[in-house]
Design a protein around this motif. Sequence first.
Motif, PDB file in Angstrom:
ATOM      1  N   LYS A  52       0.842  -1.053   0.228  1.00 47.11           N
ATOM      2  CA  LYS A  52      -0.024   0.007  -0.065  1.00 47.11           C
ATOM      3  C   LYS A  52       0.974   1.375   0.240  1.00 47.11           C
ATOM      4  CE  LYS A  52      -0.659  -0.244   5.008  1.00 47.11           C
ATOM      5  NZ  LYS A  52      -1.576  -0.401   5.957  1.00 47.11           N
ATOM      6  N   GLY A  53       0.337   2.211  -0.337  1.00 47.09           N
ATOM      7  CA  GLY A  53       1.175   3.471  -0.665  1.00 47.09           C
ATOM      8  C   GLY A  53       1.512   4.170   0.664  1.00 47.09           C
ATOM      9  N   ARG A  54       2.504   5.030   0.972  1.00 45.44           N
ATOM     10  CA  ARG A  54       2.685   5.302   2.355  1.00 45.44           C
ATOM     11  C   ARG A  54       1.415   6.406   2.651  1.00 45.44           C
ATOM     12  NH1 ARG A  54       8.007   9.148   2.570  1.00 45.44           N
ATOM     13  NH2 ARG A  54       7.156  10.349   0.839  1.00 45.44           N
ATOM     14  N   ARG A  55       0.771   7.092   1.796  1.00 41.27           N
ATOM     15  CA  ARG A  55      -0.495   7.792   2.013  1.00 41.27           C
ATOM     16  C   ARG A  55      -1.461   7.545   0.658  1.00 41.27           C
ATOM     17  NH1 ARG A  55       1.684  13.548   3.354  1.00 41.27           N
ATOM     18  NH2 ARG A  55       2.927  12.934   1.361  1.00 41.27           N
ATOM     19  N   SER A  56      -2.500   7.017   1.076  1.00 39.90           N
ATOM     20  CA  SER A  56      -3.555   6.668   0.165  1.00 39.90           C
ATOM     21  C   SER A  56      -4.878   7.135   0.806  1.00 39.90           C
ATOM     22  CB  SER A  56      -3.627   5.299  -0.215  1.00 39.90           C
ATOM     23  OG  SER A  56      -2.325   4.751  -0.686  1.00 39.90           O
ATOM     24  N   LEU A  57      -5.767   7.623  -0.150  1.00 35.98           N
ATOM     25  CA  LEU A  57      -7.120   8.197   0.045  1.00 35.98           C
ATOM     26  C   LEU A  57      -7.909   8.322  -1.316  1.00 35.98           C
ATOM     27  CD1 LEU A  57      -7.685  11.422  -0.680  1.00 35.98           C
ATOM     28  CD2 LEU A  57      -6.337  11.903   1.209  1.00 35.98           C
ATOM     29  N   ASP A  58      -9.427   8.141  -0.875  1.00 36.28           N
ATOM     30  CA  ASP A  58     -10.371   8.401  -1.812  1.00 36.28           C
ATOM     31  C   ASP A  58     -10.786   9.613  -1.745  1.00 36.28           C
ATOM     32  OD1 ASP A  58     -10.057   5.648  -2.688  1.00 36.28           O
ATOM     33  OD2 ASP A  58     -11.629   4.994  -1.341  1.00 36.28           O
ATOM     34  N   ILE A  59     -10.688  10.606  -2.761  1.00 38.75           N
ATOM     35  CA  ILE A  59     -11.293  12.067  -2.956  1.00 38.75           C
ATOM     36  C   ILE A  59     -12.687  12.093  -3.054  1.00 38.75           C
ATOM     37  CG2 ILE A  59     -10.944  14.363  -4.011  1.00 38.75           C
ATOM     38  CD1 ILE A  59      -8.065  13.351  -4.958  1.00 38.75           C
ATOM     39  N   THR A  60     -13.335  12.690  -2.154  1.00 34.98           N
ATOM     40  CA  THR A  60     -14.650  12.617  -2.215  1.00 34.98           C
ATOM     41  C   THR A  60     -15.161  14.144  -1.769  1.00 34.98           C
ATOM     42  OG1 THR A  60     -15.017  12.315   0.328  1.00 34.98           O
ATOM     43  CG2 THR A  60     -15.026  10.441  -1.258  1.00 34.98           C
ATOM     44  N   SER A  61     -16.562  14.505  -1.805  1.00 32.08           N
ATOM     45  CA  SER A  61     -17.146  15.610  -1.685  1.00 32.08           C
ATOM     46  C   SER A  61     -17.777  15.654  -0.294  1.00 32.08           C
ATOM     47  CB  SER A  61     -17.994  16.168  -2.775  1.00 32.08           C
ATOM     48  OG  SER A  61     -18.539  17.290  -2.476  1.00 32.08           O
ATOM     49  N   ALA A  62     -17.821  16.814   0.386  1.00 32.94           N
ATOM     50  CA  ALA A  62     -18.732  16.858   1.542  1.00 32.94           C
ATOM     51  C   ALA A  62     -20.078  17.094   1.337  1.00 32.94           C
ATOM     52  CB  ALA A  62     -17.982  17.871   2.718  1.00 32.94           C
ATOM     53  N   THR A  63     -20.487  17.727   0.196  1.00 37.23           N
ATOM     54  CA  THR A  63     -21.791  18.160   0.059  1.00 37.23           C
ATOM     55  C   THR A  63     -22.227  17.465  -1.336  1.00 37.23           C
ATOM     56  OG1 THR A  63     -21.104  20.104  -1.397  1.00 37.23           O
ATOM     57  CG2 THR A  63     -21.542  20.413   1.061  1.00 37.23           C
ATOM     58  N   THR A  64     -23.510  17.598  -1.614  1.00 35.69           N
ATOM     59  CA  THR A  64     -24.313  17.102  -2.859  1.00 35.69           C
ATOM     60  C   THR A  64     -24.167  18.302  -3.587  1.00 35.69           C
ATOM     61  OG1 THR A  64     -25.594  15.743  -1.792  1.00 35.69           O
ATOM     62  CG2 THR A  64     -26.212  16.267  -4.042  1.00 35.69           C
ATOM     63  N   GLU A  65     -23.406  18.165  -4.901  1.00 37.56           N
ATOM     64  CA  GLU A  65     -23.351  19.370  -5.749  1.00 37.56           C
ATOM     65  C   GLU A  65     -22.823  18.735  -7.110  1.00 37.56           C
ATOM     66  OE1 GLU A  65     -24.271  22.128  -6.457  1.00 37.56           O
ATOM     67  OE2 GLU A  65     -23.807  22.807  -4.594  1.00 37.56           O
ATOM     68  N   LEU A  66     -22.954  19.646  -7.923  1.00 32.04           N
ATOM     69  CA  LEU A  66     -22.514  19.685  -9.583  1.00 32.04           C
ATOM     70  C   LEU A  66     -21.055  19.690  -9.846  1.00 32.04           C
ATOM     71  CD1 LEU A  66     -25.585  20.637 -11.675  1.00 32.04           C
ATOM     72  CD2 LEU A  66     -24.812  18.268 -11.379  1.00 32.04           C
ATOM     73  N   ILE A  67     -20.449  18.919 -10.357  1.00 34.60           N
ATOM     74  CA  ILE A  67     -18.995  19.486 -10.766  1.00 34.60           C
ATOM     75  C   ILE A  67     -18.867  20.256 -11.897  1.00 34.60           C
ATOM     76  CG2 ILE A  67     -16.799  18.450 -11.766  1.00 34.60           C
ATOM     77  CD1 ILE A  67     -17.323  16.038  -9.840  1.00 34.60           C
ATOM     78  N   THR A  68     -18.234  21.431 -11.900  1.00 33.64           N
ATOM     79  CA  THR A  68     -18.481  22.355 -13.004  1.00 33.64           C
ATOM     80  C   THR A  68     -17.109  22.304 -13.780  1.00 33.64           C
ATOM     81  OG1 THR A  68     -17.661  24.023 -11.544  1.00 33.64           O
ATOM     82  CG2 THR A  68     -20.148  23.815 -12.014  1.00 33.64           C
ATOM     83  N   ARG A  69     -15.883  21.846 -13.031  1.00 29.34           N
ATOM     84  CA  ARG A  69     -14.389  21.804 -13.837  1.00 29.34           C
ATOM     85  C   ARG A  69     -13.819  20.578 -13.051  1.00 29.34           C
ATOM     86  NH1 ARG A  69     -10.586  26.525 -14.087  1.00 29.34           N
ATOM     87  NH2 ARG A  69     -11.042  27.004 -11.936  1.00 29.34           N
TER      88      ARG A  69
END
Length: 371
Positions: free
Chosen positions: A78-95
């Motif tokens: 496993k990597g020295r540091r690993s994570l899943d990038i998520t959003s804290a709110t429900t929202e649309l991605i614009t970029r």
Amino acid sequence: MFKRHFFLVAAIALVALMLLAAGLRAVMGGEEAGGPGGPGGPGGGRGGPGGGRAQQVEAVALTQRTFTDGIQALGVAKGRRSLDITSATTELITRVMFTDGQRVSAGTPLVELQSGEEDADILTARANLVQAQREVERWQELVERGVAPRVQLEQAETALATAQAGVAAAQSRRGDRIIRAPFSGVIGLSDVTPGTLVNPGRVIATLDDISVVRVDFPVPERYLGRIRAGTPITATADAMPGETFAGSISLIDTRVDPATRAVTARAEFANPGGQIRPGMLMRVRVQQGERQALAAPEAAVQFEADQAFVYRIAGQGEDLQAQRVVVETGVVEGGFIEITGGLQPGDRIVASGLNRIQPGAPVRVGGGAPR
């Protein structure tokens, strides 16, 4: 009546003559086979004590070889540091500001969420700040002229500080609309695009710091006295045969698992080329010293039930036999098996063709030339 008896006697006599002829033919054939010119005689092909034609084999002489004592275990990289990038709110991605497999630095913007409301809040907060600054300037002038109490100026200054805090809060909320990389690493595969609706917990992308790879593996508690932080280790991966990775133990867990009677050790390996991927199965070996021992090729040793055996080549010159010998074995390393009993240095054993060899069978080595 007489004719019938005559034919019966004649038939019996004919059968007797045929049987006699067959017997004589068999006797004459056996004498020819055993005679001086026959295959079984002194001038024929070499039969040897086991009879039959000698089987050609390859042989190897047993010698001493260096073996490494060590602890072997399986672990998952496993990597020295690993994570899943998520959003804290429900929202649309614009970029979306990254590409799959991109190496990013800490703080790099990855995606931007819809932020119309936050932009409006910033405009409102800035307008309030401008109005508060004007109020402070106006009351300050009046206080200096002596036509207004100082308390009014103090209230205006408080309102100005509140307006400044409002701008900072609005800008912070706007900043939350941009998700950034918390540390340097490599982005994994992602399927988000502008317009994707993300919810809390949905994975936008994965981020792994694989410059250094960690491998956790179990160590039986009886070996705790032999390992410590800094102990050098090696590891191999089935996905990369022939590759060996060097590392060291960085940490040993404080608890022993009561079910397995093992403690978890964590090793770290430098991974500058990114060859080791998180999730890869690793075979870890903790070296405990080297020693010399008698060794035989793995292909020369056969196992049957709980016994191991080899075929030792006995005899001299052309009279060679394959003798089945039960041996005691030790560790397996580098394609060789340690022989701890049953053979002596210099003994020659059959190295190939074992499936065609019978105990005591005649053999010839490499076309008849001893090896």
